[in-house]
Every structure is written in structure tokens, then in C-alpha cells.
Design a protein around this motif. Structure first.
Motif, PDB file in Angstrom:
ATOM      1  N   LYS A 120       0.831  -1.210   0.000  1.00 39.74           N
ATOM      2  CA  LYS A 120       0.000   0.000   0.000  1.00 39.74           C
ATOM      3  C   LYS A 120       0.861   1.253   0.000  1.00 39.74           C
ATOM      4  O   LYS A 120       0.574   2.232  -0.708  1.00 39.74           O
ATOM      5  CB  LYS A 120      -0.935   0.013   1.207  1.00 39.74           C
ATOM      6  N   GLU A 121       1.936   1.238   0.781  1.00 36.76           N
ATOM      7  CA  GLU A 121       2.834   2.392   0.850  1.00 36.76           C
ATOM      8  C   GLU A 121       3.520   2.620  -0.490  1.00 36.76           C
ATOM      9  O   GLU A 121       3.718   3.773  -0.917  1.00 36.76           O
ATOM     10  CB  GLU A 121       3.876   2.161   1.946  1.00 36.76           C
ATOM     11  N   LEU A 161       2.334   1.666  -3.535  1.00 37.83           N
ATOM     12  CA  LEU A 161       1.354   2.061  -4.546  1.00 37.83           C
ATOM     13  C   LEU A 161       0.818   3.473  -4.339  1.00 37.83           C
ATOM     14  O   LEU A 161       0.309   4.086  -5.273  1.00 37.83           O
ATOM     15  CB  LEU A 161       0.190   1.067  -4.570  1.00 37.83           C
ATOM     16  N   THR A 162       0.910   3.983  -3.132  1.00 41.25           N
ATOM     17  CA  THR A 162       0.431   5.347  -2.866  1.00 41.25           C
ATOM     18  C   THR A 162       1.551   6.389  -2.924  1.00 41.25           C
ATOM     19  O   THR A 162       1.328   7.557  -2.625  1.00 41.25           O
ATOM     20  CB  THR A 162      -0.251   5.416  -1.487  1.00 41.25           C
ATOM     21  N   ARG A 202       1.821 -10.691   1.549  1.00 45.79           N
ATOM     22  CA  ARG A 202       1.816  -9.235   1.373  1.00 45.79           C
ATOM     23  C   ARG A 202       0.573  -8.778   0.623  1.00 45.79           C
ATOM     24  O   ARG A 202      -0.031  -7.746   0.935  1.00 45.79           O
ATOM     25  CB  ARG A 202       3.065  -8.785   0.613  1.00 45.79           C
ATOM     26  N   PHE A 207      -2.381  -6.400   1.956  1.00 47.10           N
ATOM     27  CA  PHE A 207      -2.792  -5.220   1.194  1.00 47.10           C
ATOM     28  C   PHE A 207      -4.292  -5.207   0.970  1.00 47.10           C
ATOM     29  O   PHE A 207      -4.949  -4.171   1.110  1.00 47.10           O
ATOM     30  CB  PHE A 207      -2.059  -5.184  -0.144  1.00 47.10           C
TER      31      PHE A 207
END
Length: 312
Positions: A55-56, A58-59, A307, A311
Motif C-alpha cells: 500500500k505504501e 502504490l500510494t 503481502r 494489502f
């Protein structure tokens, strides 16, 4: 109500627009750019920043700027390469070249400078080092297309190097580098080098006509095949290291697959006399490269699945 002539005119305009869009997509090799973007994303998530939550990653807008900037720079590189290879390509692949010629030169130059400008600006937003990287990369692609491509042996080396260079900006950004990445990069460099040599064999007629100093032109087909065979043997060295020394998980199955594919290519190569036979080997090498992108998911499959579940 619209008259029949108006309807016909609209259909004609729509058809012309469709042809121009397809021409532009063909010029920038959209499928190759998409594959490189996926490869950059997968390499970041599963290798370079494998300890960072998905998530970190992809953002992180800067990562997306890097991916889009790389795509823009590479697209610009294809345009400038097509410009310098236009006469040769009319001999080697006339139908595809005729399609790509449907867009005006002035339009292509506008697209070229727009893409390069966008790549540089996005790089500068990420960091001044990334901006400098894209400025140098764009210059290198122009220099390759304008001068180096016609130079014996050096052209093939630089083409292979330029193909893997976009991944180094990710190492710069994450300040993360592992020896396994270097070995994997060497493997990819050799495969792309083999692909470039096969392309030279495919394009022998056009290269002869335009005085390109490629290996088949200068040294002949037989010597070029010997060189390809040597590259195949050398490629087994990083493959062996990746299987025996480094932890690559289920990716071992991919390396077993490509070992078989490379061995199949050798008898095909030595029996090849016509362009369509070289095209088959070229296709196999493309499959190896595409499969290599998605096989990244196999490096540590259980951890990757964990992972992904985290996510989701």
C-alpha cells in the motif's frame, strides 16, 4: 437529417483518425512501454522495496512519476529511432513503416519533444538526480539512434544497455541495491543482446542498403551465428548463479524453462536462411523476456501472497 455524403465524410474522418492513432501507437511501441512499466512496478514491489508494505509503495506518487517518466522517455526514444531508420525500415518492414508514416513528421517531432520535456519535468519533481538521469537517458537514446546504432558491435551493446537503464533510476530513488539484481541485470542484458543480434540478421537487406555496420553486414551471417551461440553459453553463467547461489524461490522453474528455450533456439538459428526463420527465434526471445517480467512474482511466492493478502 444527415445526408449520405455527410455520413460518408464522417466515416472517412473516423477511419483516418483511427489509422493515425494506430500509427502513433505503433511508432512508440505501446506494448513494449506497457511491459517495461509493469516490470518496473513488479521489480519495486517484490525486489527493490520488498520490505515496504504494498500500500505504501502504490500510494507513493513519486514512484508513479518515475514509471510515467520512463514510459515517456522510452516512447520518445522509439520516435527518434524510427526517424533515423525510416529508409532502412521501408526495406525491412514496409507495411509497418507505411502505417507509421501516416502521422506527419511535424506531429511526431511535437510528440517527441513533449514526451521528453514531460519526462524531464517529472524526474525533477522526484529529485534533481532523477531529472539529471532522464536528461542523460534522453540524450543517450538520441546519440544511439543518430550515431552509435551504425557502429559495429557498440550499437548492439548500447541498445541492450539502454533497455535495462530505466531500472537504475529505481535503485537511485530507493537507495537499495542487492547483488542478485546485478546478476539478474546481466542475464537480461545478455538476452536483449541476443535479441538485438537476431534483429540484425532479420534486417540484413536494409542494413546493407543503408550501410549500417552491423555484425551480419561486416562479418557475415555465419560469424554472427557463432557470436549468438557464444552469448547463449555465457548466458548460462548468470542463470546458474541465480539458481545455485541466490535465493530465487519458484523462479528456478522460469530459469529451467528459458534454458530449454535457449537450447531450442540454437539448432533453429543454424538452420535459418530466411527472415521468417529469424522471426521465430526473435519471438521466442520475446516470450523469454515477457515471462521474465511476470516470473518476478515467483521469487518468494508465500511471502508475496501474504503481502497481497495484507494489502487487500
Amino acid at each position: 437529417m444527415a445526408t449520405s455524403s455527410t455520413v460518408a465524410h464522417r466515416k472517412s474522418n473516423t477511419k483516418l483518425l483511427t489509422v493515425k492513432v494506430l500509427s502513433l501507437f505503433s511508432s512508440v511501441r505501446l506494448y513494449n512501454i506497457g511491459l517495461i512499466a509493469i516490470a518496473q512496478l513488479f521489480a519495486t514491489i517484490f525486489i527493490i522495496a520488498h520490505n515496504t508494505p504494498i500500500k505504501e509503495i502504490l500510494t507513493d506518487y513519486k514512484l508513479w512519476l518515475i514509471i510515467v517518466a520512463s514510459a515517456a522517455a522510452i516512447a520518445g526514444g522509439y520516435i527518434i529511432n524510427n526517424f533515423y531508420d525510416r529508409e532502412k525500415d521501408l526495406i525491412n518492414r514496409p507495411q509497418k513503416t507505411i502505417l507509421e508514416n501516416q502521422v506527419k513528421q511535424s506531429t511526431l517531432w511535437t510528440v517527441y519533444f513533449t514526451l521528453n520535456g514531460a519526462a524531464f519535468i517529472m524526474g525533477m519533481i522526484v529529485s534533481w538526480r532523477a531529472g539529471l538521469f532522464y536528461a542523460l537517458y534522453i540524450t543517450a537514446m538520441w546519440f544511439y539512434s543518430h550515431k552509435i546504432k551504425k557502429v559495429l558491435f557498440v550499437g548492439n551493446l548500447m541498445a541492450a544497455a539502454l533497455a535495462i537503464t530505466p531500472f537504475f533510476v529505481l535503485f537511485m530513488y530507493y537507495k537499495n541495491f542487492y547483488p542478485v539484481i546485478l546478476v539478474h541485470g546481466l542475464f537480461l542484458f545478455l538476452i536483449i543482446g541476443m535479441r538485438e543480434l537476431i534483429k540484425d540478421l532479420e534486417n540484413l537487406r536494409g542494413d546493407l542498403a543503408q550501410n549500417y555496420q552491423t555484425l551480419p553486414v561486416v562479418l557475415g551471417e555465419r560469424t554472427s551465428k557463432k557470436f549468438y551461440t557464444a552469448l547463449t553459453i555465457i548466458t548460462f553463467l548468470p542463470v546458474t548463479a541465480l539458481i545455485l547461489i541466490f535465493e530465487t524461490g519458484y523462479m528456478d522453474y522460469y530459469f529451467a524453462f528459458i534454458t530449454g528455450a535457449l537450447l531450442v533456439c540454437l539448432p533453429l538459428l543454424w538452420s535459418s536462411r530466411r527472415k521468417r526463420e529469424y522471426l521465430l527465434i526473435h519471438f521466442i526471445l520475446k516470450i523469454i523476456i515477457v515471462a521474465g517480467v511476470f516470473s518476478i512474482l515467483l521469487i518468494d511466492l508465500p511471502a508475496i501472497l501474504d503481502r497481497i493478502q495484507t494489502f487487500l
